[in-house]
Motif scaffolding. Sequence first.
Motif, short mmCIF file in Angstrom:
data_model
loop_
_atom_site.label_atom_id
_atom_site.label_comp_id
_atom_site.label_asym_id
_atom_site.label_seq_id
_atom_site.Cartn_x
_atom_site.Cartn_y
_atom_site.Cartn_z
N LEU A 41 0.82 -1.22 0.00
CA LEU A 41 0.00 0.00 0.00
C LEU A 41 0.86 1.27 0.00
CD1 LEU A 41 -2.67 -1.30 2.51
CD2 LEU A 41 -3.07 -0.75 0.10
N PRO A 92 -9.43 3.62 -7.57
CA PRO A 92 -10.42 2.98 -6.68
C PRO A 92 -11.02 1.75 -7.34
CG PRO A 92 -11.32 4.99 -7.64
CD PRO A 92 -9.89 4.92 -8.07
N ASN A 151 -9.90 -1.62 -6.97
CA ASN A 151 -9.10 -2.83 -7.16
C ASN A 151 -9.65 -3.96 -6.29
OD1 ASN A 151 -7.39 -1.42 -8.85
ND2 ASN A 151 -5.91 -0.95 -7.23
N HIS A 198 -8.77 -7.77 -4.56
CA HIS A 198 -7.77 -8.77 -4.18
C HIS A 198 -8.37 -10.15 -4.48
CE1 HIS A 198 -4.55 -9.72 -0.85
NE2 HIS A 198 -4.38 -10.46 -1.92
N ALA A 199 -7.85 -10.81 -5.50
CA ALA A 199 -8.49 -12.04 -5.97
C ALA A 199 -7.83 -13.31 -5.41
CB ALA A 199 -8.47 -12.09 -7.50
N ARG A 200 -6.53 -13.27 -5.28
CA ARG A 200 -5.80 -14.47 -4.86
C ARG A 200 -4.59 -14.04 -4.04
NH1 ARG A 200 -2.93 -18.75 -9.12
NH2 ARG A 200 -2.27 -20.30 -7.59
N THR A 235 -3.25 -2.44 9.13
CA THR A 235 -2.62 -2.61 7.82
C THR A 235 -2.40 -1.30 7.08
OG1 THR A 235 -4.80 -2.99 6.87
CG2 THR A 235 -3.52 -4.94 7.46
N ASP A 236 -2.91 -0.20 7.64
CA ASP A 236 -2.88 1.08 6.93
C ASP A 236 -3.70 1.03 5.65
OD1 ASP A 236 -1.62 2.86 8.56
OD2 ASP A 236 0.34 2.73 7.58
N ASN A 292 -8.95 1.88 2.38
CA ASN A 292 -9.77 1.84 1.17
C ASN A 292 -11.24 2.03 1.57
OD1 ASN A 292 -11.31 1.03 -1.07
ND2 ASN A 292 -9.78 -0.49 -1.70
N PRO A 293 -11.94 2.99 0.94
CA PRO A 293 -13.33 3.24 1.35
C PRO A 293 -14.27 2.06 1.15
CG PRO A 293 -12.75 4.51 -0.62
CD PRO A 293 -11.48 3.93 -0.09
N PHE A 314 -19.94 5.05 -0.13
CA PHE A 314 -19.06 4.75 -1.27
C PHE A 314 -19.23 3.29 -1.68
CE2 PHE A 314 -15.20 2.83 -2.88
CZ PHE A 314 -14.81 3.69 -3.89
N ASP A 354 -1.91 -20.87 -0.42
CA ASP A 354 -2.40 -20.39 -1.72
C ASP A 354 -3.92 -20.36 -1.64
OD1 ASP A 354 -3.02 -19.76 -4.33
OD2 ASP A 354 -1.90 -21.43 -5.23
N ILE A 355 -4.48 -19.16 -1.59
CA ILE A 355 -5.93 -19.03 -1.39
C ILE A 355 -6.53 -18.08 -2.42
CG2 ILE A 355 -6.02 -19.59 1.07
CD1 ILE A 355 -6.01 -16.52 1.59
N ARG A 356 -7.83 -18.27 -2.63
CA ARG A 356 -8.60 -17.36 -3.47
C ARG A 356 -9.72 -16.75 -2.63
NH1 ARG A 356 -7.35 -18.06 -8.88
NH2 ARG A 356 -6.02 -19.88 -9.24
N PHE A 357 -9.93 -15.47 -2.85
CA PHE A 357 -11.02 -14.76 -2.17
C PHE A 357 -12.23 -14.86 -3.10
CE2 PHE A 357 -7.01 -12.68 -0.96
CZ PHE A 357 -7.03 -12.88 0.40
N ILE A 358 -13.14 -15.77 -2.80
CA ILE A 358 -14.18 -16.07 -3.78
C ILE A 358 -15.50 -15.34 -3.52
CG2 ILE A 358 -13.19 -18.30 -4.40
CD1 ILE A 358 -15.31 -19.62 -2.68
#
Lengths: 138, 125
Positions: free
Chosen positions: A66, A74, A76, A78-80, B25-26, B29-30, B37, B76-80
């Motif tokens: 970051l 704005p 984006n 995070h997919a994997r 994490t700083d 993101n809105p 938003f 190894d992961i996916r955010f589904i």
Amino acid sequence: MNAVAPSAITFDDFRPGTVLGETSEVVSDTLADHWQRIFGRRADDGAGSAAEGASLAVVLMMRAYLRVVTPRPPGNVHARQRFALQSPPRRGEAVRSVVSCAAKEMRRGRRYVDLQVQGSGDGGRAIYTGQLSLIWAA
Amino acid sequence: MNRTPLQTATLKVDAATIRAYAELTDDFNPIHLDADFAAKTPLGGVIAHGTMSVCLLWQALFRSFGDRAFDGLDLDIRFIKPVRIGETLLAGGEPGAADGCFDVWVRGDDGSDRVVGTLRPAAGR
């Protein structure tokens, strides 16, 4: 809502194989306290354990990404996430995190960007290697 | 080879949790913090940070194997599916097809997967 600031980093700006920048950050008591506020302060929550250290390695990866890759458009996604932990960072250890562009690709009309973040600690010991796969918004 | 499922870990994801993770994490993101938003985006509302689920998987791993699990591991992961504000997450995993690997998941209130992938901890080898 989806307006892109003129200076925002876009898909076209990424060059696979190039280093984008780096950060150096100490695994501080403050970071650990923040983690414990969320995940718990008891021993069986992992407070003060390697689980906390591994989490803070992930946190350092995100903070490096970051800080280095900015400004971002704005939206984006995070997919994997791939994450190899070589050794958890120690409290008080300074971790250097180097961010690079590993790959980019258009797939099904989406802009995929892979960013690699490599973390090393005292004496250059390996801490982590993270690869974020992001669907870039612009 | 260990064929025991991972012990589970849970986390209630409310606005305070998301705010605290943003500070950790700083990542402000809105999409994580601004309901107005977020409502106008394709995701249709506030979502939690993806890597919050990684930390929860680490808790599940710690409860299963202790510190030794973190002496080298690969995830190894996916955010589904997005994690929504107000949900309680459950993280766990079962032994996978490959020796020493776990098929890991993080699930929401409705029992559906939010995160899926594989984990090879040091302790599982």
